[in-house]
Design an enzyme around this catalytic site. Structure first.
Site, PDB file in Angstrom:
ATOM      1  N   ARG A 109      31.357  62.496  45.107  1.00 10.78           N
ATOM      2  CA  ARG A 109      31.274  61.301  44.265  1.00 10.78           C
ATOM      3  C   ARG A 109      30.546  60.180  45.020  1.00 10.78           C
ATOM      4  O   ARG A 109      30.676  60.070  46.245  1.00 10.78           O
ATOM      5  CB  ARG A 109      32.713  60.869  43.956  1.00 10.78           C
ATOM      6  CG  ARG A 109      32.882  59.616  43.120  1.00 10.78           C
ATOM      7  CD  ARG A 109      32.727  59.881  41.688  1.00 10.78           C
ATOM      8  NE  ARG A 109      33.270  58.818  40.858  1.00 10.78           N
ATOM      9  CZ  ARG A 109      32.909  58.640  39.592  1.00 10.78           C
ATOM     10  NH1 ARG A 109      32.017  59.432  39.016  1.00 10.78           N
ATOM     11  NH2 ARG A 109      33.450  57.694  38.882  1.00 10.78           N
ATOM     12  N   THR A 384      26.392  62.360  32.809  1.00 16.44           N
ATOM     13  CA  THR A 384      27.131  63.506  33.281  1.00 16.44           C
ATOM     14  C   THR A 384      26.658  64.812  32.650  1.00 16.44           C
ATOM     15  O   THR A 384      26.267  64.846  31.496  1.00 16.44           O
ATOM     16  CB  THR A 384      28.608  63.300  32.872  1.00 16.44           C
ATOM     17  OG1 THR A 384      28.981  62.007  33.256  1.00 16.44           O
ATOM     18  CG2 THR A 384      29.510  64.327  33.487  1.00 16.44           C
ATOM     19  N   ASN A 404      26.352  58.632  35.424  1.00 17.06           N
ATOM     20  CA  ASN A 404      27.142  57.814  34.505  1.00 17.06           C
ATOM     21  C   ASN A 404      26.445  57.716  33.154  1.00 17.06           C
ATOM     22  O   ASN A 404      26.464  58.674  32.413  1.00 17.06           O
ATOM     23  CB  ASN A 404      27.481  56.448  35.099  1.00 17.06           C
ATOM     24  CG  ASN A 404      28.692  55.827  34.403  1.00 17.06           C
ATOM     25  OD1 ASN A 404      29.488  56.544  33.800  1.00 17.06           O
ATOM     26  ND2 ASN A 404      28.847  54.531  34.471  1.00 17.06           N
ATOM     27  N   GLU A 423      27.105  54.214  38.631  1.00 16.31           N
ATOM     28  CA  GLU A 423      28.509  54.638  38.770  1.00 16.31           C
ATOM     29  C   GLU A 423      29.451  53.493  39.113  1.00 16.31           C
ATOM     30  O   GLU A 423      30.661  53.606  38.948  1.00 16.31           O
ATOM     31  CB  GLU A 423      28.610  55.722  39.850  1.00 16.31           C
ATOM     32  CG  GLU A 423      29.535  56.861  39.500  1.00 16.31           C
ATOM     33  CD  GLU A 423      28.989  57.706  38.366  1.00 16.31           C
ATOM     34  OE1 GLU A 423      29.660  57.790  37.335  1.00 16.31           O
ATOM     35  OE2 GLU A 423      27.881  58.247  38.497  1.00 16.31           O
ATOM     36  N   ASP A 426      32.289  52.492  36.874  1.00 13.74           N
ATOM     37  CA  ASP A 426      33.563  53.220  36.776  1.00 13.74           C
ATOM     38  C   ASP A 426      34.680  52.530  37.559  1.00 13.74           C
ATOM     39  O   ASP A 426      35.855  52.895  37.435  1.00 13.74           O
ATOM     40  CB  ASP A 426      33.402  54.665  37.265  1.00 13.74           C
ATOM     41  CG  ASP A 426      32.902  55.590  36.152  1.00 13.74           C
ATOM     42  OD1 ASP A 426      32.985  55.195  34.975  1.00 13.74           O
ATOM     43  OD2 ASP A 426      32.440  56.700  36.461  1.00 13.74           O
ATOM     44  N   SER A 455      37.056  58.440  38.449  1.00 14.67           N
ATOM     45  CA  SER A 455      36.293  59.276  37.528  1.00 14.67           C
ATOM     46  C   SER A 455      37.221  59.963  36.537  1.00 14.67           C
ATOM     47  O   SER A 455      38.437  60.003  36.739  1.00 14.67           O
ATOM     48  CB  SER A 455      35.541  60.331  38.345  1.00 14.67           C
ATOM     49  OG  SER A 455      34.886  61.235  37.502  1.00 14.67           O
ATOM     50  N   SER A 456      36.633  60.496  35.479  1.00 18.77           N
ATOM     51  CA  SER A 456      37.379  61.358  34.553  1.00 18.77           C
ATOM     52  C   SER A 456      36.856  62.790  34.602  1.00 18.77           C
ATOM     53  O   SER A 456      37.315  63.643  33.842  1.00 18.77           O
ATOM     54  CB  SER A 456      37.240  60.844  33.120  1.00 18.77           C
ATOM     55  OG  SER A 456      37.751  59.541  33.015  1.00 18.77           O
TER      56      SER A 456
HETATM   57  O1  DON Z   1      32.907  59.846  36.348  1.00 20.47           O
HETATM   58  C1  DON Z   1      33.113  59.587  35.170  1.00 20.47           C
HETATM   59  O2  DON Z   1      34.170  59.777  34.613  1.00 20.47           O
HETATM   60  C2  DON Z   1      31.972  59.044  34.335  1.00 20.47           C
HETATM   61  N1  DON Z   1      31.027  58.373  35.176  1.00 20.47           N
HETATM   62  C3  DON Z   1      31.375  60.170  33.575  1.00 20.47           C
HETATM   63  C4  DON Z   1      30.259  59.740  32.682  1.00 20.47           C
HETATM   64  C5  DON Z   1      29.985  60.662  31.571  1.00 20.47           C
HETATM   65  O3  DON Z   1      30.654  61.644  31.363  1.00 20.47           O
HETATM   66  C6  DON Z   1      28.854  60.270  30.691  1.00 20.47           C
HETATM   67  N2  DON Z   1      28.677  61.229  29.660  1.00 20.47           N
HETATM   68  N3  DON Z   1      28.717  61.021  28.517  1.00 20.47           N
END
Ligand code: DON
Length: 575
Positions: A109, A384, A404, A423, A426, A455-456
């Site tokens: 990350r 993502t 992101n 990012e 987040d 993050s998710s």
């Molecule tokens: O890390 C995360 O949870 C987010 N930055 C993920 C971003 C994401 O899934 C964008 N897609 N639609």
């Protein structure tokens, strides 16, 4: 640039070299891992990935004798070229692995720059400055993808590093034919960035049906192929990134790059329904959230009995569970190197049984009454894309990585063609102020130097009797783990074929806004269903993003791969 190993299991305790001690031998010869041969246990290897170019790359790697990790690394570099809206070397991600019967998790990350501060996205009055964490140089976290791929391939790959970079270099140098979806996303991003970033200088020629070449990126990938990750963190590419940041008046310096670390962590593991779940630990909230969701739903089996999939009552019960998961997420989840996240307590059966007892089977419980379940004093101090890969030797890689938003910050490193992430959004820019995905955070996710934003992302592997049964993941921000949860339910609780389980309707609730159910364009909640859900006390809201699940299921010894019909993903089963 030392790699830190936080994995407790003994198989993970192999010697980790720092990048500065990397030997030229690794770049030239196959790693030692290759000499320790495995016997085939499946009829084929398989991939489910976000585009056909990456699938071709994986196929080539398997044909050259590579394993799941070699294929995964080749896919990651390919997508950085052919899926530039989310594939990346300018972002970061998570890799969940199952290698020779053992689980591993690699955290690559992004991190906040050394000069980052808690209030860096607030004005003098303490208000969050709109867009500052989303667009432009200020939004960028220190990228981790290159070191993540380097570390994974060096530890577990069979092929030469150069071999896994070769397809990406070819796509960047010779070009690839642009898909309509990509061209459209590029146009939309260009409008969104509104000429305030340098996005158009690099991507205005990316038109549907034409060949798009990225010579600067080809040069970067060639240097990485020749010099390893060192080029990106301490070589010419590092210099280009640092110069761009300086020019943009932003915080990342060469020292940030030199000090970047990928981390081997203990994955979140849980037993559920006869399966072992191996999934993402903090700094993702996804693994904890997924385990909470699956366990709570199992505990509510009497309430779910005879409730049809995606019926108003089903949507209500799932939303009730999700409410409690998101209350915990906002309070307790953050980077475990800065904040001791109570993972064991949050996924503990007795704790979840107590939470489930609060679910109101008849109506939405009042949002304000749903508080973080462990109390507000901590018990301990504390765009993502996803791809799934299995090889015929029974190893698996579940990888989600991101910049992101689509095309990240909208900034591209001049002379390098690297799309940089946004990012930093987040993080919680201020307690209680929602980020791009509408989720809020607290101290646990406040900005600090070198800290990783929460993050998710939830790259997940399910095993049964020690063998891989399912490899799954998706993009979608805070929708990621609720999407994976629903697909797992569809497969195992509703016994749907994998294709149908992935295609079925998905919906989402995240505590805030109150009693709001988000639906997706691919399978909207409308007509009578919408009326019935509203009658239960919910507000329905459409969202423009549907997710992009990439899944492989293994029943017996043959893998079945499915790419989400919502995206341009493809699958390959390679004999
Ligand atoms: O890390 C995360 O949870 C987010 N930055 C993920 C971003 C994401 O899934 C964008 N897609 N639609």
């Amino acid at each position: 640039m030392k790699l830190v190993d936080r994995t407790k299991n003994s198989a993970a305790a192999v010697a980790l070299l720092s990048l500065s001690t990397l030997s030229a031998g690794f770049l030239e010869a196959s790693p030692a891992f290759a000499r320790d041969a495995q016997q085939p246990v499946l009829t084929a290897s398989a991939v489910a990935v976000a585009d056909k170019y990456a699938a071709d790359a994986a196929e080539q790697i398997f044909k050259e004798g590579g394993n799941a990790v070699d294929a995964a690394v080749a896919i990651a570099f390919s997508l950085a070229v052919t899926y530039p809206e989310a594939g990346n070397i300018g972002g970061g991600g998570f890799m969940t692995l199952y290698v020779k019967g053992k689980p591993y998790f690699l955290d690559y990350r992004e991190r906040a720059p050394l000069a980052a501060t808690r209030t860096m996205y607030q004005d003098d009055k303490g208000n969050v400055i709109p867009g500052k964490s989303l667009y432009g140089w200020d939004a960028v976290g220190v990228p981790g993808t290159v070191e993540g791929m380097w570390e994974a391939q060096r530890r577990f790959g069979k092929l030469k590093w150069k071999q896994v970079l070769a397809p990406a270099i070819q796509y960047a140098r010779d070009g690839f034919v642009v898909d309509e979806q990509l061209a459209k996303r590029g146009e939309e991003a260009s409008k969104e960035f509104g000429g305030k970033t340098n996005f158009d200088q690099y991507f205005s020629e990316m038109k549907a049906g034409t060949t798009f070449r990225q010579p600067d990126l080809a040069a970067v990938l060639t240097r990485i192929a020749n010099d390893g990750a060192k080029d990106f963190y301490d070589g010419k590419t590092a210099d280009l990134i640092a110069a761009a940041m300086k020019q943009g008046g932003a915080l990342i310096t060469k020292r940030d790059l030199q000090e970047y670390k990928a981390v081997w962590r203990q994955p979140v593991e849980a037993s559920w329904n006869g399966y072992e779940i191996i999934t993402a630990p903090p700094p993702s909230s996804g693994g904890v959230g997924l385990v909470q969701l699956l366990k709570m739903k199992a505990m509510l089996a009497p309430q779910f009995k005879d409730v049809p999939l995606n019926s108003p009552q089903y949507i209500h019960l799932i939303a009730e569970i999700e409410k409690r998961v998101f209350a915990d997420r906002a309070q307790y989840l953050g980077d475990p190197d800065f904040y001791k996240v109570p993972v064991a307590q949050l996924t503990d059966d007795a704790y979840l049984a107590k939470r489930v007892a609060e679910v109101d089977p008849d109506k939405p419980s009042d949002t304000k009454s749903v508080q973080p379940g462990l109390g507000t004093s901590m018990p301990e101090k504390a765009e993502t894309t996803h791809f799934s890969v299995v090889d015929k030797w029974g190893n698996a890689v579940s990888n989600t990585y991101t910049i992101n938003g689509y095309f990240g910050s909208g900034e591209v490193v001049p002379g390098a063609g690297i799309v940089l992430n946004d990012e930093m959004d987040d993080f919680s820019s201020k307690p209680g102020v929602p980020n791009m995905f509408g989720v809020v955070g607290s101290d646990a996710n406040a900005i600090a130097p070198k800290k990783r934003p929460l993050s998710s992302m939830t790259p997940t592997i399910l095993t049964k009797d020690g063998k891989v049964a399912l490899v799954i993941g998706t993009p979608g921000g805070s929708r990621i783990f609720t999407s994976i949860f629903q697909v797992i339910n569809n497969i195992y609780d509703f016994k749907m074929p994998l294709k149908d389980a992935v295609a079925a309707m998905r919906f989402h609730h995240q505590l805030l806004p109150p009693n709001t159910i988000f639906w997706e364009p691919y399978q909207p909640i409308n007509g009578d269903l919408a009326k019935q859900v509203e009658a239960k006390g919910y507000v329905l809201k459409g969202q423009d993003f549907s997710g992009d699940i990439q899944a492989i299921r293994i029943d017996g010894d043959t893998p079945e791969a499915v790419a989400d019909p919502r995206g341009r993903g493809v699958t390959r089963v390679i004999q």
